[in-house]
Design a protein around this motif. Structure first.
Motif, mmCIF file in Angstrom:
data_model
loop_
_atom_site.group_PDB
_atom_site.id
_atom_site.type_symbol
_atom_site.label_atom_id
_atom_site.label_comp_id
_atom_site.label_asym_id
_atom_site.label_seq_id
_atom_site.Cartn_x
_atom_site.Cartn_y
_atom_site.Cartn_z
ATOM 1 N N PRO A 41 0.827 -1.208 0.000
ATOM 2 C CA PRO A 41 0.000 0.000 0.000
ATOM 3 C C PRO A 41 0.867 1.266 0.000
ATOM 4 N N VAL A 42 0.437 2.277 -0.719
ATOM 5 C CA VAL A 42 1.162 3.547 -0.772
ATOM 6 C C VAL A 42 1.331 4.107 0.641
ATOM 7 N N GLY A 43 2.546 4.519 0.976
ATOM 8 C CA GLY A 43 2.792 5.146 2.281
ATOM 9 C C GLY A 43 3.087 4.149 3.386
ATOM 10 N N HIS A 44 2.894 2.838 3.132
ATOM 11 C CA HIS A 44 3.154 1.826 4.157
ATOM 12 C C HIS A 44 4.624 1.444 4.107
ATOM 13 N N ASN A 45 5.241 1.268 5.290
ATOM 14 C CA ASN A 45 6.661 0.962 5.342
ATOM 15 C C ASN A 45 6.972 -0.483 5.728
ATOM 16 N N ARG A 51 8.538 -18.208 21.787
ATOM 17 C CA ARG A 51 8.650 -17.454 23.029
ATOM 18 C C ARG A 51 9.754 -16.409 22.894
ATOM 19 N N ALA A 52 9.484 -15.211 23.383
ATOM 20 C CA ALA A 52 10.440 -14.121 23.195
ATOM 21 C C ALA A 52 10.830 -13.499 24.539
ATOM 22 N N LEU A 53 11.122 -12.199 24.557
ATOM 23 C CA LEU A 53 11.705 -11.592 25.752
ATOM 24 C C LEU A 53 10.694 -11.372 26.881
ATOM 25 N N GLY A 54 9.434 -11.113 26.530
ATOM 26 C CA GLY A 54 8.442 -10.884 27.577
ATOM 27 C C GLY A 54 8.718 -9.640 28.412
ATOM 28 N N LEU A 55 9.198 -8.572 27.786
ATOM 29 C CA LEU A 55 9.453 -7.328 28.528
ATOM 30 C C LEU A 55 8.139 -6.631 28.849
ATOM 31 N N VAL A 56 7.131 -6.834 28.010
ATOM 32 C CA VAL A 56 5.765 -6.388 28.307
ATOM 33 C C VAL A 56 4.898 -7.648 28.371
ATOM 34 N N PRO A 57 3.783 -7.576 29.106
ATOM 35 C CA PRO A 57 3.032 -8.813 29.366
ATOM 36 C C PRO A 57 1.994 -9.183 28.309
ATOM 37 N N PHE A 58 1.938 -8.467 27.194
ATOM 38 C CA PHE A 58 0.921 -8.753 26.172
ATOM 39 C C PHE A 58 1.531 -8.614 24.789
ATOM 40 N N GLN A 59 0.731 -9.014 23.778
ATOM 41 C CA GLN A 59 1.201 -9.005 22.387
ATOM 42 C C GLN A 59 0.925 -7.665 21.700
ATOM 43 N N ILE A 60 1.898 -7.231 20.905
ATOM 44 C CA ILE A 60 1.775 -5.999 20.116
ATOM 45 C C ILE A 60 1.817 -6.373 18.643
ATOM 46 N N ASN A 61 1.007 -5.718 17.824
ATOM 47 C CA ASN A 61 1.132 -5.851 16.376
ATOM 48 C C ASN A 61 1.661 -4.542 15.803
ATOM 49 N N PRO A 62 2.914 -4.545 15.334
ATOM 50 C CA PRO A 62 3.475 -3.312 14.748
ATOM 51 C C PRO A 62 3.044 -3.153 13.287
ATOM 52 N N HIS A 63 3.385 -2.045 12.678
ATOM 53 C CA HIS A 63 3.031 -1.758 11.269
ATOM 54 C C HIS A 63 1.540 -1.992 11.029
ATOM 55 N N PHE A 64 0.711 -1.702 12.029
ATOM 56 C CA PHE A 64 -0.713 -1.983 11.832
ATOM 57 C C PHE A 64 -1.266 -1.152 10.683
ATOM 58 N N ILE A 65 -1.992 -1.829 9.799
ATOM 59 C CA ILE A 65 -2.641 -1.145 8.681
ATOM 60 C C ILE A 65 -3.982 -1.814 8.450
ATOM 61 N N SER A 66 -4.979 -1.017 8.189
ATOM 62 C CA SER A 66 -6.336 -1.521 8.037
ATOM 63 C C SER A 66 -6.595 -1.944 6.592
ATOM 64 N N PRO A 125 -0.233 1.543 14.673
ATOM 65 C CA PRO A 125 -0.007 2.024 13.303
ATOM 66 C C PRO A 125 1.409 2.612 13.189
ATOM 67 N N GLU A 126 1.911 2.702 11.969
ATOM 68 C CA GLU A 126 3.251 3.266 11.776
ATOM 69 C C GLU A 126 3.317 4.679 12.354
ATOM 70 N N GLY A 127 4.410 4.980 13.062
ATOM 71 C CA GLY A 127 4.567 6.277 13.711
ATOM 72 C C GLY A 127 4.176 6.252 15.173
ATOM 73 N N SER A 128 3.384 5.266 15.576
ATOM 74 C CA SER A 128 2.970 5.153 16.976
ATOM 75 C C SER A 128 3.957 4.308 17.769
ATOM 76 N N ALA A 129 3.896 4.422 19.094
ATOM 77 C CA ALA A 129 4.784 3.664 19.969
ATOM 78 C C ALA A 129 4.124 3.457 21.318
ATOM 79 N N LEU A 130 4.597 2.458 22.030
ATOM 80 C CA LEU A 130 4.196 2.249 23.421
ATOM 81 C C LEU A 130 5.401 2.570 24.300
ATOM 82 N N LEU A 131 5.204 3.530 25.210
ATOM 83 C CA LEU A 131 6.235 3.837 26.192
ATOM 84 C C LEU A 131 5.859 3.150 27.491
ATOM 85 N N VAL A 132 6.778 2.362 28.039
ATOM 86 C CA VAL A 132 6.502 1.669 29.297
ATOM 87 C C VAL A 132 7.376 2.270 30.394
#
Lengths: 251, 251
Positions: free
Chosen positions: A166-170, B148-163, B194-201
């Motif tokens: 998708p355009v703009g997706h990285n 199984r990974a590092l478990g630094l946070v207690p739940f799953q994150i989906n990065p690069h989220f796009i609808s 979504p791209e550009g977003s982050a979780l700060l813990v």
């Protein structure tokens, strides 16, 4: 020892109905013989196995083939051993592989297909026919005991192949993902099937079906277009050399 | 015992340069202190670790932080133990996790972060900070010993989220993939960035950074929009209850 395998990219092409585009492809491997097809619905996640069977059964019955889902069987291994043909549907490849191992049918499917029982797979059902599921597009929502799969064909297939992003997706495009595969697994190669395309395997040869053909990712820098109707020796596409010693973490 | 973790969706937002959108996010966790950051480049596949370091180093130096890639160290475990901060970059999550285990640094990173050493991850580097990598978007091009990974946070994150998905394509959309995850792993939940977003813990709380906010997939039917600046107890997002007994096929 006469392999008859049909590995389709997808259950749908464009806006056509379920397996509607695949009528001729399915007849090519099942040959209009009245067969009792055993259906493996284990890739289904967001729908029940009953609901999945209710989608697939009419699609095959319309073509003249009887079908029953393996989840109705008290002895899934025996159901495979008695099948006239095996169909494995799409969904989530990791769930499919995990449940196949849990039901202890992987070896039975492999043995039956080697004896000449036709195998029809689409999407996840095509992924698990490869040596491993390393070229699935799916999210690893569950952990199978190993990524090693049925190995009905000697190389990796990427179903639902689509170019670009998708355009703009990285995030990575599909090509970038496959190039990463080729890079880390060199000199392995990948056959990518756009939706609507399929690989028909007869004994030692494969034929690409579907008007969109296929892409043979030979290396990071070489991608060859394979047009509809092309027949080639399966050995022409390089699979994992170390498949026999592929790590298997099953206890 | 003061967790300081920044998990970014992506290294790029729209057409901005490498980590360019993340200047403030990075300062928020590294706090303008002059730190020796140890960089883990193991997700890099289509580029060398040298080339990866050459991309990341200037981005952090511009912000006033020194950085060196762990692949230069003869003793990677010791490099982690001596780090003032740890940065884990994007690429392929399966390659990253496999190489982390091969370099034997997973436990060391976990211990350091629990002691308060800041962790900055993006894309695959955010996936591995979760209990498992079951919500990665990446192709499983290699087989790690476990998901199984590092478990630094207690739940799953989906990065690069796009609808959504490309018009005419019949593969699963990202929402469909996450719903499959929720279905098969109920009652677990997912935080999608979504791209550009982050979780700060910070310790026991998380804050969503980035103008696009985040999506909290609570269940198959309930998705909550989380706006930029929202702070919440980490326990509010449900992770795997059985994480302690998560199957670990490592020998």
């Amino acid at each position: 020892m006469a392999h008859r395998i049909l590995l389709m990219s997808s259950s749908r092409k464009d806006s056509l109905g379920y397996l509607e585009h695949a009528t001729e492809q399915i007849h090519t491997v099942l040959k209009h013989e009245a067969r009792k097809i055993v259906f493996v619905p284990f890739a289904g996640v967001a729908l029940s196995f009953d609901a999945y069977e209710a989608t697939v059964k009419p699609a095959f019955e319309k073509l003249g083939y009887a079908l029953e889902s393996i989840h109705r069987s008290a002895n899934p291994r025996q159901a495979i051993e008695r099948a006239d043909a095996i169909a494995v549907g799409g969904g989530n490849t990791f769930a499919l592989l995990k449940r196949m191992y849990e039901a202890d049918i992987a070896d039975a499917i492999r043995a039956k297909v080697r004896e000449g029982t036709p195998y029809v797979g689409w999407s996840a059902g095509s992924n698990v026919a490869c040596p491993t599921i390393r070229t699935t597009n799916d999210m690893p929502i569950v952990q199978p005991p190993t990524l090693r799969a049925l190995g009905l064909v000697p190389f990796q297939i990427n179903p639902h192949f689509i170019s670009g992003k998708p355009v703009g997706h990285n995030g990575e495009s599909r090509e970038e993902r496959i190039v990463e595969f080729l890079d880390i697994n060199a000199p392995e190669q990948v056959l990518a099937l756009p939706e609507g395309s399929a690989l028909l395997v007869e004994d030692t040869h494969g034929t690409v079906l579907g008007e969109r053909g296929a892409l043979h990712f030979e290396s990071k820098d070489v991608v060859e277009q394979v047009i509809e109707g092309t027949t080639f020796p399966l050995a022409r596409i390089r699979g994992p050399a170390d498949f026999a010693t592929w790590p298997d973490f099953r206890v």
